[in-house]
Design a protein around this motif. Structure first.
Motif, PDB file in Angstrom:
ATOM      1  N   ILE A  54       0.926  -1.411  -0.117  1.00 46.56           N
ATOM      2  CA  ILE A  54      -0.019   0.007   0.348  1.00 46.56           C
ATOM      3  C   ILE A  54       0.968   0.798  -0.291  1.00 46.56           C
ATOM      4  O   ILE A  54       0.374   2.114  -0.885  1.00 46.56           O
ATOM      5  CB  ILE A  54      -0.698   0.035   1.073  1.00 46.56           C
ATOM      6  N   LEU A  55       1.695   0.976   0.972  1.00 45.71           N
ATOM      7  CA  LEU A  55       2.712   2.224   1.272  1.00 45.71           C
ATOM      8  C   LEU A  55       3.659   3.290  -0.046  1.00 45.71           C
ATOM      9  O   LEU A  55       3.633   4.025  -0.690  1.00 45.71           O
ATOM     10  CB  LEU A  55       3.898   2.536   2.269  1.00 45.71           C
ATOM     11  N   ILE A  56       3.609   1.800  -0.930  1.00 48.27           N
ATOM     12  CA  ILE A  56       4.725   2.735  -1.984  1.00 48.27           C
ATOM     13  C   ILE A  56       4.933   1.608  -3.545  1.00 48.27           C
ATOM     14  O   ILE A  56       5.456   1.997  -4.332  1.00 48.27           O
ATOM     15  CB  ILE A  56       6.407   1.394  -1.873  1.00 48.27           C
ATOM     16  N   SER A  57       3.614   1.252  -3.416  1.00 50.96           N
ATOM     17  CA  SER A  57       2.525   0.515  -5.219  1.00 50.96           C
ATOM     18  C   SER A  57       2.570   2.141  -5.871  1.00 50.96           C
ATOM     19  O   SER A  57       3.189   1.488  -7.068  1.00 50.96           O
ATOM     20  CB  SER A  57       1.149   0.501  -4.701  1.00 50.96           C
ATOM     21  N   ASP A  58       2.487   3.117  -5.366  1.00 51.01           N
ATOM     22  CA  ASP A  58       2.754   4.463  -6.926  1.00 51.01           C
ATOM     23  C   ASP A  58       4.184   4.709  -7.072  1.00 51.01           C
ATOM     24  O   ASP A  58       4.492   5.851  -7.497  1.00 51.01           O
ATOM     25  CB  ASP A  58       1.717   5.447  -6.090  1.00 51.01           C
ATOM     26  N   GLY A  59       5.424   3.914  -6.158  1.00 49.32           N
ATOM     27  CA  GLY A  59       6.275   4.461  -6.613  1.00 49.32           C
ATOM     28  C   GLY A  59       7.296   3.686  -7.656  1.00 49.32           C
ATOM     29  O   GLY A  59       8.436   3.329  -8.409  1.00 49.32           O
ATOM     30  N   PHE A  60       6.302   2.483  -8.079  1.00 44.73           N
ATOM     31  CA  PHE A  60       7.044   1.627  -9.468  1.00 44.73           C
ATOM     32  C   PHE A  60       7.622   2.347 -10.352  1.00 44.73           C
ATOM     33  O   PHE A  60       6.842   3.740 -10.619  1.00 44.73           O
ATOM     34  CB  PHE A  60       5.981   0.311  -9.588  1.00 44.73           C
ATOM     35  N   ALA A  61       8.103   1.742 -11.686  1.00 40.64           N
ATOM     36  CA  ALA A  61       7.983   2.437 -13.056  1.00 40.64           C
ATOM     37  C   ALA A  61       6.659   3.087 -13.115  1.00 40.64           C
ATOM     38  O   ALA A  61       6.012   3.089 -13.262  1.00 40.64           O
ATOM     39  CB  ALA A  61       8.289   1.166 -13.672  1.00 40.64           C
ATOM     40  N   GLY A  62       7.338   4.420 -13.259  1.00 43.42           N
ATOM     41  CA  GLY A  62       6.607   5.216 -13.841  1.00 43.42           C
ATOM     42  C   GLY A  62       4.792   6.077 -13.188  1.00 43.42           C
ATOM     43  O   GLY A  62       4.100   6.346 -13.228  1.00 43.42           O
ATOM     44  N   GLY A  63       4.968   5.994 -11.775  1.00 45.68           N
ATOM     45  CA  GLY A  63       4.406   6.268 -10.633  1.00 45.68           C
ATOM     46  C   GLY A  63       2.652   5.388 -10.871  1.00 45.68           C
ATOM     47  O   GLY A  63       1.875   5.750 -11.151  1.00 45.68           O
ATOM     48  N   ARG A  64       3.237   4.248 -11.569  1.00 44.20           N
ATOM     49  CA  ARG A  64       2.090   2.902 -11.708  1.00 44.20           C
ATOM     50  C   ARG A  64       2.139   2.043 -10.502  1.00 44.20           C
ATOM     51  O   ARG A  64       3.082   1.271 -10.497  1.00 44.20           O
ATOM     52  CB  ARG A  64       2.253   2.634 -13.144  1.00 44.20           C
ATOM     53  N   SER A  65       1.337   1.247  -9.458  1.00 45.68           N
ATOM     54  CA  SER A  65       0.637   0.693  -9.102  1.00 45.68           C
ATOM     55  C   SER A  65       0.376  -0.535 -10.004  1.00 45.68           C
ATOM     56  O   SER A  65       0.263   0.263 -11.283  1.00 45.68           O
ATOM     57  CB  SER A  65      -0.173   0.780  -7.937  1.00 45.68           C
ATOM     58  N   ILE A  66       0.213  -1.725  -9.287  1.00 47.95           N
ATOM     59  CA  ILE A  66      -0.299  -2.323 -10.338  1.00 47.95           C
ATOM     60  C   ILE A  66      -1.757  -2.187 -10.630  1.00 47.95           C
ATOM     61  O   ILE A  66      -2.458  -2.553 -12.057  1.00 47.95           O
ATOM     62  CB  ILE A  66      -0.375  -4.330 -10.274  1.00 47.95           C
TER      63      ILE A  66
END
Length: 152
Positions: A54-66
Protein backbone atom coordinates in the motif's frame (compact mmCIF):
# COMPACT_ATOMS: atom_id res chain seq x y z
CA UNK A 1 -2.86 26.77 -24.08
CA UNK A 2 -2.06 23.17 -24.93
CA UNK A 3 1.10 22.15 -26.70
CA UNK A 4 1.67 18.77 -28.23
CA UNK A 5 4.79 16.87 -27.24
CA UNK A 6 5.24 13.51 -28.98
CA UNK A 7 1.50 12.89 -29.21
CA UNK A 8 0.77 13.82 -25.61
CA UNK A 9 -0.99 17.05 -24.71
CA UNK A 10 0.67 19.15 -22.05
CA UNK A 11 -1.31 21.88 -20.36
CA UNK A 12 0.52 25.00 -19.22
CA UNK A 13 0.72 26.03 -15.59
CA UNK A 14 0.89 22.50 -14.17
CA UNK A 15 -2.90 22.11 -14.01
CA UNK A 16 -4.11 18.84 -15.45
CA UNK A 17 -7.63 17.40 -15.67
CA UNK A 18 -8.32 14.71 -13.10
CA UNK A 19 -8.52 11.05 -13.97
CA UNK A 20 -11.98 9.49 -14.01
CA UNK A 21 -13.15 8.69 -10.50
CA UNK A 22 -14.49 5.27 -11.54
CA UNK A 23 -11.10 4.33 -13.03
CA UNK A 24 -9.34 5.40 -9.83
CA UNK A 25 -11.77 3.34 -7.76
CA UNK A 26 -11.27 0.24 -9.89
CA UNK A 27 -7.48 0.62 -9.78
CA UNK A 28 -7.54 0.96 -5.97
CA UNK A 29 -9.85 -2.06 -5.73
CA UNK A 30 -7.37 -4.15 -7.75
CA UNK A 31 -4.58 -3.04 -5.42
CA UNK A 32 -6.70 -3.87 -2.36
CA UNK A 33 -7.40 -7.36 -3.76
CA UNK A 34 -3.63 -7.85 -4.01
CA UNK A 35 -3.23 -6.71 -0.40
CA UNK A 36 -6.05 -9.00 0.79
CA UNK A 37 -4.65 -11.96 -1.13
CA UNK A 38 -1.20 -11.42 0.39
CA UNK A 39 -2.77 -11.29 3.85
CA UNK A 40 -4.61 -14.57 3.33
CA UNK A 41 -1.86 -16.49 1.55
CA UNK A 42 1.12 -15.60 3.68
CA UNK A 43 -0.24 -15.37 7.23
CA UNK A 44 1.07 -13.50 9.34
CA UNK A 45 3.72 -11.76 7.22
CA UNK A 46 1.20 -11.14 4.44
CA UNK A 47 -0.39 -8.37 6.50
CA UNK A 48 2.95 -6.56 6.70
CA UNK A 49 3.66 -7.23 3.05
CA UNK A 50 0.26 -5.81 2.13
CA UNK A 51 0.92 -2.76 4.28
CA UNK A 52 4.27 -2.25 2.55
CA UNK A 53 2.61 -2.64 -0.86
CA UNK A 54 0.00 0.00 0.00
CA UNK A 55 2.74 2.44 0.95
CA UNK A 56 5.15 1.97 -1.97
CA UNK A 57 2.86 0.82 -4.80
CA UNK A 58 2.68 4.18 -6.58
CA UNK A 59 6.47 4.52 -6.59
CA UNK A 60 7.03 1.71 -9.08
CA UNK A 61 8.16 2.54 -12.62
CA UNK A 62 6.26 5.47 -13.99
CA UNK A 63 4.27 6.16 -10.81
CA UNK A 64 1.97 3.22 -11.45
CA UNK A 65 0.80 0.55 -9.02
CA UNK A 66 -0.39 -2.74 -10.48
CA UNK A 67 -3.99 -1.52 -10.40
CA UNK A 68 -3.08 1.78 -12.06
CA UNK A 69 -1.05 -0.04 -14.71
CA UNK A 70 -4.03 -2.32 -15.54
CA UNK A 71 -6.50 0.59 -15.72
CA UNK A 72 -4.13 3.04 -17.43
CA UNK A 73 -3.52 5.62 -14.69
CA UNK A 74 -0.35 7.28 -13.43
CA UNK A 75 0.64 9.16 -10.28
CA UNK A 76 2.66 12.25 -11.13
CA UNK A 77 4.26 15.36 -9.63
CA UNK A 78 2.66 17.97 -11.91
CA UNK A 79 4.82 20.80 -10.56
CA UNK A 80 8.00 18.98 -11.62
CA UNK A 81 6.46 17.22 -14.61
CA UNK A 82 7.68 13.80 -13.48
CA UNK A 83 6.28 10.49 -12.27
CA UNK A 84 5.90 10.02 -8.52
CA UNK A 85 8.64 8.14 -6.70
CA UNK A 86 8.67 5.99 -3.59
CA UNK A 87 8.86 9.03 -1.27
CA UNK A 88 5.71 10.55 -2.74
CA UNK A 89 4.01 7.14 -2.76
CA UNK A 90 4.63 6.63 0.95
CA UNK A 91 3.40 10.12 1.83
CA UNK A 92 0.27 9.97 -0.34
CA UNK A 93 -0.73 6.49 0.81
CA UNK A 94 -0.32 7.01 4.57
CA UNK A 95 -4.10 7.47 5.05
CA UNK A 96 -4.74 4.07 3.43
CA UNK A 97 -2.02 2.44 5.53
CA UNK A 98 -3.65 3.87 8.67
CA UNK A 99 -7.00 2.53 7.41
CA UNK A 100 -5.50 -0.94 6.98
CA UNK A 101 -4.00 -0.86 10.46
CA UNK A 102 -7.33 0.31 11.93
CA UNK A 103 -9.18 -2.44 10.06
CA UNK A 104 -7.29 -5.03 12.11
CA UNK A 105 -9.25 -3.87 15.21
CA UNK A 106 -12.79 -5.36 15.19
CA UNK A 107 -15.83 -3.06 15.01
CA UNK A 108 -14.34 0.30 16.03
CA UNK A 109 -11.38 -0.14 13.70
CA UNK A 110 -13.69 -1.09 10.86
CA UNK A 111 -15.63 2.14 11.34
CA UNK A 112 -12.45 4.21 11.51
CA UNK A 113 -11.15 2.51 8.35
CA UNK A 114 -14.43 3.14 6.50
CA UNK A 115 -14.42 6.79 7.63
CA UNK A 116 -10.86 7.34 6.34
CA UNK A 117 -11.66 5.80 2.96
CA UNK A 118 -14.94 7.72 2.68
CA UNK A 119 -13.18 10.99 3.56
CA UNK A 120 -10.55 10.40 0.86
CA UNK A 121 -13.29 9.54 -1.68
CA UNK A 122 -15.20 12.73 -0.90
CA UNK A 123 -12.04 14.77 -1.41
CA UNK A 124 -11.45 13.14 -4.81
CA UNK A 125 -14.98 13.99 -5.90
CA UNK A 126 -14.88 17.55 -4.57
CA UNK A 127 -11.44 18.60 -5.74
CA UNK A 128 -11.07 20.09 -9.22
CA UNK A 129 -7.90 18.07 -9.89
CA UNK A 130 -9.17 14.98 -8.04
CA UNK A 131 -6.54 15.36 -5.34
CA UNK A 132 -7.23 13.69 -1.99
CA UNK A 133 -5.51 14.50 1.31
CA UNK A 134 -2.54 12.25 0.52
CA UNK A 135 -2.11 13.90 -2.88
CA UNK A 136 -2.23 17.40 -1.38
CA UNK A 137 0.47 16.57 1.18
CA UNK A 138 2.70 14.70 -1.30
CA UNK A 139 2.16 17.18 -4.14
CA UNK A 140 0.89 14.49 -6.50
CA UNK A 141 -2.03 13.97 -8.85
CA UNK A 142 -3.45 10.90 -10.58
CA UNK A 143 -3.83 11.28 -14.34
CA UNK A 144 -4.67 9.08 -17.27
CA UNK A 145 -1.36 7.51 -18.33
CA UNK A 146 0.45 9.57 -20.93
CA UNK A 147 -1.49 12.74 -20.11
CA UNK A 148 1.59 14.42 -18.60
CA UNK A 149 4.23 15.14 -21.21
CA UNK A 150 7.39 14.05 -19.38
CA UNK A 151 10.69 15.53 -20.49
CA UNK A 152 13.11 13.17 -22.28
Amino acid sequence: MAEEVSGVHSIGGGIYPKARVLNRGIAKLIDLFIVAAAGQMFVPVGFLGGLAYILISDGFAGGRSIGKRVIGLQTVRPDRREAAGFRESIIRNLPFAVAQLAYAVPYVGWLVSAAIIAFEAVLILGNEQGRRLGDEVAGTQVLDAGRLALPD
